[in-house]
Design a protein around this motif. Structure first.
Motif, PDB file in Angstrom:
ATOM      1  N   SER A 147      35.567  60.313  62.230  1.00 15.06           N
ATOM      2  CA  SER A 147      34.108  60.345  62.137  1.00 15.06           C
ATOM      3  C   SER A 147      33.569  60.669  63.531  1.00 15.06           C
ATOM      4  CB  SER A 147      33.586  58.983  61.688  1.00 15.06           C
ATOM      5  OG  SER A 147      33.660  58.053  62.750  1.00 15.06           O
ATOM      6  N   GLY A 148      32.271  61.020  63.625  1.00 21.12           N
ATOM      7  CA  GLY A 148      31.665  61.360  64.915  1.00 21.12           C
ATOM      8  C   GLY A 148      31.874  60.260  65.951  1.00 21.12           C
ATOM      9  N   GLY A 149      31.622  59.037  65.547  1.00 19.76           N
ATOM     10  CA  GLY A 149      31.756  57.910  66.468  1.00 19.76           C
ATOM     11  C   GLY A 149      33.189  57.699  66.907  1.00 19.76           C
ATOM     12  N   MET A 150      34.133  57.915  65.986  1.00 21.36           N
ATOM     13  CA  MET A 150      35.545  57.745  66.341  1.00 21.36           C
ATOM     14  C   MET A 150      35.968  58.825  67.330  1.00 21.36           C
ATOM     15  SD  MET A 150      36.876  56.986  62.527  1.00 21.36           S
ATOM     16  CE  MET A 150      38.630  56.736  62.662  1.00 21.36           C
ATOM     17  N   ARG A 152      34.223  60.347  69.454  1.00 21.01           N
ATOM     18  CA  ARG A 152      33.672  60.077  70.772  1.00 21.01           C
ATOM     19  C   ARG A 152      34.481  59.015  71.495  1.00 21.01           C
ATOM     20  NH1 ARG A 152      29.900  62.343  72.778  1.00 21.01           N
ATOM     21  NH2 ARG A 152      29.176  63.280  70.863  1.00 21.01           N
ATOM     22  N   GLY A 175      26.058  57.682  68.181  1.00 22.46           N
ATOM     23  CA  GLY A 175      26.893  57.550  67.001  1.00 22.46           C
ATOM     24  C   GLY A 175      27.775  56.303  67.046  1.00 22.46           C
TER      25      GLY A 175
END
Ligand code: ATP
Ligand code: SF4
Ligand code: MG
Lengths: 307, 202
Positions: A147-150, A152, A175
């Motif tokens: 996911s986006g947050g992961m 990052r 995120g």
């Protein structure tokens, strides 16, 4: 001594106009900034004001059609392309803004670890993943599965594990949910307390203030203010530049108050102060004189009327 | 109009289910916040609501009817990362026209300069690019907008500007908004009601 010193930096791009004439457009101008060992300097400001380009200029990864002038010093010596290539990824590491920087064909665990990493480094990586809330299984995944947050948090781990003494983090927290974002910033603080320097480019001013030593405010390709973190308080009375105050008061936890108009485009800057077309305090003089950066109340400001 | 998710379930390959029996209902004209930890499926849900992905279980209904399979999708999504949502080999102007001719008033409201239309996506900053994505999502036939971390990459002034414009347009056109964000203060500013992701996931 300063770890990093940027002096009067300018960055221009060559563009071809409709008549296929080559044109130079200046996107960064007159930018100066310094950071000492052990410091976190937050860079905040307008979207498109040149924050990422500053990061790329320091790392030596500007696109081929960019021309740079001014001086960047690292550890007291001028940074040229050759030195940048030697230091990149070792002494200086970047957490890029775009998650597209991850290699799509390589498993996450492989990209994070330094080639030839030993047991100790592998253990450090596991600890860091755990700290950032990434489960051990994440190592086996490919970037498209994140996911986006992961993604990052994986980029962050890569930079912090590199052991670099200058870390430039370009929007490291969007995120991420609150705890992960906080954890990231606290980790930066620890790294800085070990003597490293962190340039923290962010739109999340409130979180940045909890760890930063000083704050540089960018607008239209240059710095308009250098302030202490404590100056961002109340209605921004202690801030020196009208744009810094507008930025502070636009935060949803403050007034959520926008100001009209848009940042001028590179190549179409007004003759006087870059903020004059939107500035509530502008006088006739402001559209004639280009203000220089000057010292004021322990910080710096680029405004003729600031007091 | 009402957008309804009924008993949605989704998982990637043979991983654990991200969510099952997920119900959500959104009325035109209301602004609803969705909050929760990252990596648990909020973006996946947003993609399903906007028709990018098909749920493995359950259905998405618009006024009791299944979502249209072709033509303009009435539920539009603005992603967190604009660079992933545009074709890097198309000029901005062409990307923007994908959803029909843009409303000049809208472009002005969102602070989009005509001069940018000539550029390639890689030549704009993250925040500049995101404004295009917002304009593109607000075509005349849009009824619901899903904003997945839509303004996290914008500075506070632009964020306030974009949201004031979007709220004004939503009011004028009676759109429903689903705001996915990690920023509690932004959610508090924008939303009529807030849903906790964890309270909906079984
Ligand atoms: N390759 C390029 N060619 C021409 N102009 C460019 C290029 N890359 C960036 N620019 C322009 O330079 C300016 C600064 O861009 P930059 O990406 O540094 O902004 P930023 O401050 O990081 O913004 P954001 O907060 O939105 O990420 C912008 O106006 C952008 O359009
Ligand atoms: S110089 Fe004038 S226009 Fe510029 S910020 Fe100061 S008061 Fe405003
Ligand atoms: Mg940037």
């Amino acid at each position: 001594m300063c770890k990093l010193e940027v002096e009067n930096l300018s960055v221009s791009f060559s563009h071809y106009d409709r008549g296929l004439r080559q044109q130079m457009v200046e996107v960064i101008h007159g930018l100066s900034l310094s950071i000492k060992a052990g410091q976190i300097v937050a860079v905040v400001g307008s979207s498109g004001s040149g924050k990422s380009l500053l990061a790329h200029a320091i790392m030596g990864i500007l696109p081929g059609n960019a021309v740079m002038a001014g001086r960047i010093c690292y550890g007291g010596e001028t940074l040229n392309a050759q030195r940048q290539a030697t230091l990149r990824g070792k002494e200086m590491a970047l957490v890029p803004q775009s998650v597209n920087y991850l290699d799509p064909l390589m498993r996450v665990g492989q990209q994070v670890r330094i080639p030839g990493a030993d047991q100790v480094q592998a253990a450090q990586q596991r600890n860091l993943f755990e700290r950032y809330g990434l489960e051990p299984g994440v190592e086996q995944l490919y970037p498209f599965q994140l996911s986006g947050g992961m993604a990052r948090r994986v980029l962050l781990s890569t930079a912090t594990l590199s052991g670099a003494s200058l870390i430039i983090a370009d929007e490291p927290t969007p995120g991420l949910h609150h705890e992960a974002a906080r954890e990231t910033l606290l980790h930066f603080r620890e790294l800085a307390d070990e003597g490293r320097s962190i340039l923290l480019i962010t739109h999340d001013i409130e979180s940045a203030l909890t760890v930063a030593d000083k704050v540089a405010v960018f607008y239209a390709g240059t710095t308009v203010e250098i302030a202490a973190a404590e100056d961002f308080a109340g209605h921004g009375e202690r801030l020196r530049h009208p744009y810094s105050r507008a930025l502070w008061n636009a935060l949803p936890q403050n007034q959520f108050q926008p100001i009209p108009g848009a940042q001028p485009l590179p190549g179409q800057l007004p003759d006087g102060c870059v903020f004059a077309p939107r500035c509530p305090a502008a006088s006739a003089e402001c559209s004639e004189i280009k203000p220089d950066m000057r010292k004021l109340r322990g910080g710096m400001v680029r405004c003729i009327h600031a007091s | 109009m009402r957008l309804e998710a009924k008993k949605l379930g989704y998982r990637y390959a043979n991983d654990a289910w991200l969510f099952r029996k997920f119900d959500l209902s959104l009325q035109q004209g209301e602004t609803v916040g969705l909050v929760g930890p990252s990596g648990r499926g909020k973006t996946t849900l947003a993609r399903i609501l906007a028709g990018y992905d098909t749920p493995l279980e359950g259905t998405v209904m618009l006024d009791g009817q299944p979502l249209p399979k072709r033509g303009y999708h009435p539920v539009q999504l603005v992603f967190q990362h604009p660079e992933e949502a545009v074709n890097p080999r198309w000029r901005i102007g062409r990307i923007l026209n994908e959803g029909g001719q843009p409303d000049p008033f809208l472009l002005q409201e969102l602070g989009i300069d005509q001069g940018w239309l000539e550029r390639w996506p890689g030549e704009l900053s993250g925040g500049e690019l995101q404004r295009f994505c917002v304009a593109r999502a607000l075509g005349p036939q849009t009824r619901f907008l899903i904003a997945d971390e839509m303004t996290t990459m914008l500075d506070a002034v632009s964020q306030a500007q974009v949201w004031h414009s979007v709220l004004a347009i939503a009011k004028q056109r009676n759109l429903g908004l689903l705001v996915i964000s990690h920023e509690p203060s932004l959610i508090r500013r924008l939303c009529d009601r807030v849903i906790e992701w964890e309270s909906l996931v079984h």
